[in-house]
Design an enzyme around this catalytic site. Structure first.
Site, short mmCIF file in Angstrom:
data_model
loop_
_atom_site.label_atom_id
_atom_site.label_comp_id
_atom_site.label_asym_id
_atom_site.label_seq_id
_atom_site.Cartn_x
_atom_site.Cartn_y
_atom_site.Cartn_z
N GLU A 70 0.77 -1.11 0.01
CA GLU A 70 -0.01 -0.01 -0.15
C GLU A 70 0.94 1.09 0.22
O GLU A 70 0.51 2.34 -0.56
CB GLU A 70 -1.13 -0.04 1.11
CG GLU A 70 -2.18 -0.81 1.25
CD GLU A 70 -1.83 -2.37 1.79
OE1 GLU A 70 -0.55 -2.73 1.99
OE2 GLU A 70 -2.67 -3.29 1.51
N PHE A 132 -12.32 -7.74 13.33
CA PHE A 132 -11.14 -8.27 12.57
C PHE A 132 -11.04 -7.15 11.50
O PHE A 132 -11.42 -6.81 10.84
CB PHE A 132 -11.45 -9.48 11.76
CG PHE A 132 -10.46 -10.09 10.99
CD1 PHE A 132 -9.22 -10.53 11.41
CD2 PHE A 132 -10.48 -10.02 9.59
CE1 PHE A 132 -8.11 -10.80 10.48
CE2 PHE A 132 -9.48 -10.41 8.62
CZ PHE A 132 -8.12 -10.93 9.20
N GLN A 133 -9.61 -6.92 11.42
CA GLN A 133 -9.00 -5.67 10.79
C GLN A 133 -9.52 -4.55 10.79
O GLN A 133 -9.80 -3.64 9.72
CB GLN A 133 -8.92 -6.23 9.23
CG GLN A 133 -8.09 -7.36 8.89
CD GLN A 133 -7.60 -7.81 7.54
OE1 GLN A 133 -8.66 -7.67 6.57
NE2 GLN A 133 -6.69 -8.11 7.01
N LYS A 182 -17.66 -1.56 4.87
CA LYS A 182 -17.87 -2.68 3.85
C LYS A 182 -19.47 -2.70 3.42
O LYS A 182 -19.81 -2.81 2.38
CB LYS A 182 -17.68 -4.30 4.43
CG LYS A 182 -17.73 -5.32 3.46
CD LYS A 182 -17.20 -6.30 3.86
CE LYS A 182 -17.05 -7.58 2.89
NZ LYS A 182 -16.27 -8.81 3.17
N MET A 491 23.40 10.14 4.26
CA MET A 491 22.96 11.36 5.13
C MET A 491 23.32 11.23 6.72
O MET A 491 23.71 12.25 7.34
CB MET A 491 21.66 11.82 4.71
CG MET A 491 21.30 13.00 5.18
SD MET A 491 22.64 14.52 4.50
CE MET A 491 21.70 15.30 3.05
#
Ligand code: TPP
Lengths: 579, 162
Positions: A70, A132-133, A182, A491
């Protein structure tokens, strides 16, 4: 390439899309995105967005690019947005999908990049139960979005999408998140798409107060040592032309910040380079000696001002032009605030702009530019990173779209690549996000299939999103991926050398993959060079090869970025380096 | 000069709006001394009254940053105008029957009210500016305060706003 020319004409498509059918939230989303003329969405599916992905199945009008993470999706959407000026769109599922976007959202927020971020969420019936999630992504991202929505009723969805695009792309631009549970994506309602947006609390000021513009012009006419500091706002407002006209009419030298690079042509006599921590001598000394400072679409970031209470000490007045009123007076005291769209402000100013009394000052600045140019000690035995950037600059003649990751290579690119055009320079300035460089190039290339896109990365940052090599290979996205390999977190090494007394703590990147083999493992051509001659040869080969190529340049490990201003110093206290 | 500011913020009555506003204060390093929220004169809009301290620059930044929130409709610095500011407190104080007349005396002078009487406690309700409530609390302390709950300040400008 991903983006195919559409078979249907835009009008035909829009007519079909606008039909008032009763459809699901998912179908509404796709239709709305098409109505917003989105031509590619970057995303990754999962449980909470399965209805949405199901609606995409077989939909030939809708382009979606499946990344491998993602974070890759959102940085790609960001690169798409920065290179086009359009809104970038990405989609992720609830919970881990959504939280994987957080770095990308913050990156876009800090740099004012217009994004619409779509996340799925668990069903409204279980929100708040630690399902869940489930993650409260609107809560998590509140400080890093311009606005966000949690859609509770499918009937609101088209209005919300319309508003989200409007908010993301107007005023000071930024990311807007739409969280769709959903069940909402599966609920149905009659589709309508609003023509206009009316949000009571949202009215960005685009037209400046004319009196303030006049005050600015008076201050310019009186000043002997004026300087402009132009930021990303110039690029985002598409105001480069207006800036050039303004500069030529008023005869004011210009410095462009990291995000402002390309907003003013680097070949112009009145350009002084970049200011700040790794800025040029000419730019920093101009700021410290000016009597009038004009900030245009620049927010006086601490990497630019360094020690704020010693910044521009001789400026009798500071003028600040910005579309976001909250930027004015946030860091530096402003005598003349001009709130408005930068392009509109400059157009108005250009009607009456007259030269300042700056000719002597221009001469002084040009001497500085000539006497203290950016320079490095070249070597015939080792490959120098600055040499690689100069070589890329020579071969592309400033015409490529260049993205970078974060670190030394980023600063060298900002210094040694000569930008001629706005939107041809893509880098994470505000957040300084490692892992940004490569996926953002994918987004830029998808938006500009016919342009040369070069992505310059460190060996550290390249390993933060290298999985997206798969996307380039499979979709034949012809990004030229450069890895400047110094075998360390360069750096960080530089700071440890100069500020932490050579105490090198955890910067060794031993165990990095063989980048050529890594590329090949994904089906991308890989090349390597560790001396000048090979560098020229393999780089030419990369340019001549159609499709994606990864080129690894093995460079001197100890090289540092100069000039450098260390924390606590004013910007004219510069370490000039070893050239 | 650092001083107390009372700010009125008119917001869309959306879920999460209190979080947006209070989060902004925390994140930007502005302090909140008190925050109250309730319905406003208009349906769908709520009014928050926030008491904060800072100099004029801070106040200007607070207001500009608040205006950046899409759900914020209007921000007014009430304390730059003549205003009425009120807070309500409920104070449960130890009060054996023998001592009640004494407590009643305190309550009356403050024009507060007894709103509940238990076997050995009283609940005192006091309304006024924050200083009055501080003073009332101080005076009741010697009797033993068992519980104290304050609402935070709500406020508005006196008379007509031009
Ligand atoms: C996600 C993230 N983690 C850590 C940092 C801190 N950081 C800034 S530059 C840098 C080193 C980058 O090394 P490399 O990618 O090899 O590039 P180089 O500096 O050598 O060009 C690090 C760790 C960061 N900017 N972003």
């Amino acid at each position: 390439m991903i983006v195919q020319t559409k078979q249907k004409s835009k009008e035909q498509l829009h007519e079909e899309l606008l039909k008032p059918d009763t459809i699901t939230g998912s179908e509404m989303l796709l239709r709305s995105l098409l109505l917003e003329d989105v031509d590619c969405v970057f995303g990754y599916p999962g449980g909470a967005v399965l209805y949405i992905y199901d609606a995409m199945h077989g939909n030939s009008d809708f382009n979606h690019l499946l990344t491998r993470h993602e974070q890759g999706a959102i940085h790609a959407a960001d690169g798409y947005a920065r290179s086009t000026g359009k809104v970038g769109v990405c989609i992720a599922t609830s919970g881990p999908g959504a939280t994987n976007l957080v770095t990308g959202i913050a990156t876009a927020y800090m740099d004012s990049v217009p994004l619409v971020v779509i996340t799925g969420n668990v069903a409204t019936t279980v929100i708040g139960t630690d399902a869940f999630q489930e993650a409260d992504i609107t809560g998590i991202t509140m400080p890093i979005t311009k606005h966000s929505y949690l859609v509770r009723d499918v009937k609101d969805l088209p209005r919300i999408i319309k508003e989200a695009f409007h908010i993301a792309s107007t005023g000071r631009k930024g990311p807007v998140l739409i969280d769709i549970p959903k069940d909402v994506s599966n609920d149905t309602a009659a589709f309508y798409y609003p023509e206009n947006v009316e949000i009571r609390g949202y009215h960005p000021t685009l037209h400046p107060n004319k009196l303030q513009v006049d005050r600015m012009l008076e201050a310019i006419a009186e000043s002997e040592r004026p300087v402009i500091i132009a930021g990303g706002g110039i690029v985002y407002a598409d105001a480069s032309k207006e800036l050039i006209e303004f500069v030529e009419k008023t005869r004011i030298p210009v410095t462009t910040t990291l995000l402002g690079l390309g907003g003013f042509p680097s070949a112009h006599d009145l350009w002084l380079g970049m200011p700040g921590m790794h800025g040029t001598y000419a730019a920093n000394h101009a700021l410290q000696n000016c009597d009038l400072l004009i900030g245009i679409g620049a927010r006086f970031d601490d990497r630019v001002t360094m020690k704020v209470n010693g910044f521009a000490p001789k400026a009798k007045k500071i003028v600040h032009i910005d579309v976001d009123p909250a930027e004015i007076g946030k860091i530096v005291e402003t005598a003349i605030p001009v709130v408005g769209d930068v392009k509109t402000v400059l157009q108005l100013a250009n009607l009456k702009a007259k030269p300042s009394k700056s000719e002597q000052w221009i001469g002084w600045n040009q001497e500085n530019k000539k006497n203290f140019p950016l320079s490095y000690q070249d070597s015939d035995t080792e490959l120098k990173p600055q040499y690689v950037i100069e070589m890329i600059n020579d071969t592309t003649k400033g015409e490529a779209i260049v993205t970078t990751d974060v670190g030394q290579h980023q600063m060298w690119t900002a210094q040694y690549y000569k930008f001629n055009h706005p939107r041809s320079w893509i880098t994470s300035g505000g957040l300084g996000t490692m892992g940004f460089g490569f996926p953002s190039a994918i987004g830029a290339q998808v938006a500009h299939p016919d342009r040369l896109v070069v992505s310059i990365n460190g060996d550290g940052g390249m390993q933060m999103c290298s999985q997206e090599l798969a996307i380039c290979a499979i979709n034949k996205i012809p990004v030229k991926i450069v890895v400047i390999n110094n075998q360390v977190l360069g750096m960080v090494r530089q700071w440890q050398e100069l500020i932490y007394d050579n105490r090198y703590s955890h910067i060794d990147l031993a165990g990095s993959p063989d980048f050529v083999k890594l590329a090949e493992a994904y089906g991308v051509k890989g090349l390597r060079a560790s001396n000048k001659e090979d560098a020229r040869r393999v780089w030419q080969e990369a340019l001549d090869t159609p499709g994606p190529v990864l080129v690894e340049f093995v460079v001197r490990k100890e090289e540092n970025v100069f000039p450098m201003v260390t924390q606590g110093s004013t910007i004219d206290q510069m370490i000039m380096g070893d050239s | 000069m650092t001083r107390k500011h009372t700010i009125s913020v008119l917001v869309n009555n959306q879920p999460g709006v209190l979080q947006r506003v209070s989060g902004l204060f925390g994140r930007r390093g502005f302090n909140i001394e008190s925050i109250t929220v309730g319905e406003s004169e208009e349906k769908g809009l709520s009014r928050m009254i926030i008491v904060t301290t800072g100099d004029d620059n801070t106040l200007e930044q607070v207001s500009k940053q608040l205006y950046k929130l899409v759900d914020v409709i209007k921000v007014v610095d009430l304390s730059s105008n003549p205003m009425v500011a009120r807070e309500l407190a409920l104070i449960k104080v130890n009060a054996e029957p023998g001592i009640r007349p004494e407590i009643l005396g305190v309550v009356e002078t403050f024009r507060a009210a007894i709103v509940d009487i238990g076997p050995n406690t009283l609940v005192v309700q006091v309304v006024g500016d924050s200083e009055k409530i501080d003073a009332m609390t101080e005076l009741l302390k010697p009797y033993g305060i068992k519980e104290l709950s304050r609402t935070g300040v709500t406020a508005m400008i006196r008379g007509m706003v031009k």
